[in-house]
Scaffold this active site. Structure first.
Site, PDB file in Angstrom:
ATOM      1  N   HIS A 262       1.509  -1.040   0.133  1.00 43.97           N
ATOM      2  CA  HIS A 262      -0.078  -0.318   0.122  1.00 43.97           C
ATOM      3  C   HIS A 262       0.811   1.464   0.104  1.00 43.97           C
ATOM      4  O   HIS A 262       1.866   1.412   0.840  1.00 43.97           O
ATOM      5  CB  HIS A 262      -0.753   0.077   1.112  1.00 43.97           C
ATOM      6  CG  HIS A 262      -1.804   1.150   1.179  1.00 43.97           C
ATOM      7  ND1 HIS A 262      -1.342   2.244   2.845  1.00 43.97           N
ATOM      8  CD2 HIS A 262      -2.618   1.455   0.263  1.00 43.97           C
ATOM      9  CE1 HIS A 262      -2.755   2.934   2.099  1.00 43.97           C
ATOM     10  NE2 HIS A 262      -3.479   2.572   0.857  1.00 43.97           N
TER      11      HIS A 262
ATOM     12  N   HIS B 238      -0.893  11.155  -2.343  1.00 46.55           N
ATOM     13  CA  HIS B 238      -2.227  11.087  -1.832  1.00 46.55           C
ATOM     14  C   HIS B 238      -3.008  11.843  -2.094  1.00 46.55           C
ATOM     15  O   HIS B 238      -3.953  11.669  -1.900  1.00 46.55           O
ATOM     16  CB  HIS B 238      -2.171   9.836  -0.658  1.00 46.55           C
ATOM     17  CG  HIS B 238      -3.244   9.513  -0.626  1.00 46.55           C
ATOM     18  ND1 HIS B 238      -3.980  10.253   1.046  1.00 46.55           N
ATOM     19  CD2 HIS B 238      -4.697   7.907  -0.772  1.00 46.55           C
ATOM     20  CE1 HIS B 238      -5.318   9.832   0.944  1.00 46.55           C
ATOM     21  NE2 HIS B 238      -5.288   8.400   0.217  1.00 46.55           N
TER      22      HIS B 238
END
Length: 244
Positions: A9, A52
């Protein structure tokens, strides 16, 4: 040994600063990491970058929105010092840099981070870059936004698409089918054996996020061998599933 694929991730973000080349390289160093999830946005001058948040504040020493900064000034920011002193000087990577590292080594789940019309041209910029690198078969493009997934298919129907789903209600299997997706990215707390089985029968890959505890990894593996396990801690996946 369990067959559930390990997905790093944002790279190996449990130990390195997320979505940096350091995190990517640490994930690549683990032979059992077969997929990696990253997030992509556009700079003001149209360069796809791997980050992100919509703002720079949490993961760099800069401030303000990603979309309001050009690529070169963004490159001067420190994207690693927030994690630890060992990572000072890490940069916000371009998508191109990550593609070059990953090519032929692992597959990428690329989340197109956008909302509404925040990033006109994001889909085309990403598709063009991936196509130029000959990596269309090595990626899946994912988003929470149905409109983004539809635009990807309109631009190039050969790209695999995936829906990111975090609603507590509704029918993710139906939504995936409606959108022509072959991938579902879903919170591990929302998945169950019935959904995993249904999606596997339809040829849809299911990725559960974000799973950092061995107990939860085992629970998902017992549900269905096709559930991909997306984790900040691929080392824990290794300790959990690899035969000693």
């Amino acid at each position: 040994m369990m067959k559930n694929i390990c997905v790093a991730h944002r790279g190996f973000s449990g130990k390195a600063p997320e979505n940096t080349l350091a995190a990517v390289r640490m994930a690549l160093a683990l032979p059992y990491v077969r997929w990696m999830e990253i997030d992509v946005q556009l700079t003001r001058d149209g360069v796809p970058v791997v980050i992100h948040d919509f703002t720079l504040d949490r993961t760099t020493n800069g401030h303000g929105k990603v979309k309001n900064m050009d690529f070169e000034p963004m490159r001067r920011l420190d994207a690693g010092g927030w994690k630890s002193r060992a990572f000072r000087g890490e940069k916000v990577p371009s998508l191109e840099e990550v593609l070059d590292l990953a090519s032929g080594r692992l597959k990428l789940n690329i989340e197109l981070k956008t909302s509404g019309d925040m990033y006109p041209g994001l889909e085309k910029a990403v598709i063009d870059l991936i196509s130029a690198k000959g990596m269309r078969d090595e990626v899946v493009l994912t988003s929470f936004d149905a409109g983004v997934l539809q635009r990807v298919k309109e631009l190039d129907a050969r790209f695999r698409t995936g829906l990111i789903y975090d609603s507590r209600s509704g029918d993710p299997a139906r939504k995936v089918k409606e959108l022509g997706c072959s991938f579902l990215s879903i919170s591990f707390t929302r998945i169950n054996a019935g959904l995993a089985k249904l999606l596997a029968e339809r040829g849809v890959k299911t990725m559960a996020w974000t799973v950092d505890k061995a107990k939860e990894m085992r629970r998902l593996a017992e549900m269905h061998s096709d559930i991909m396990i997306c984790t900040n801690r691929p080392d824990i996946w290794g300790d959990t599933f690899l035969e000693v």
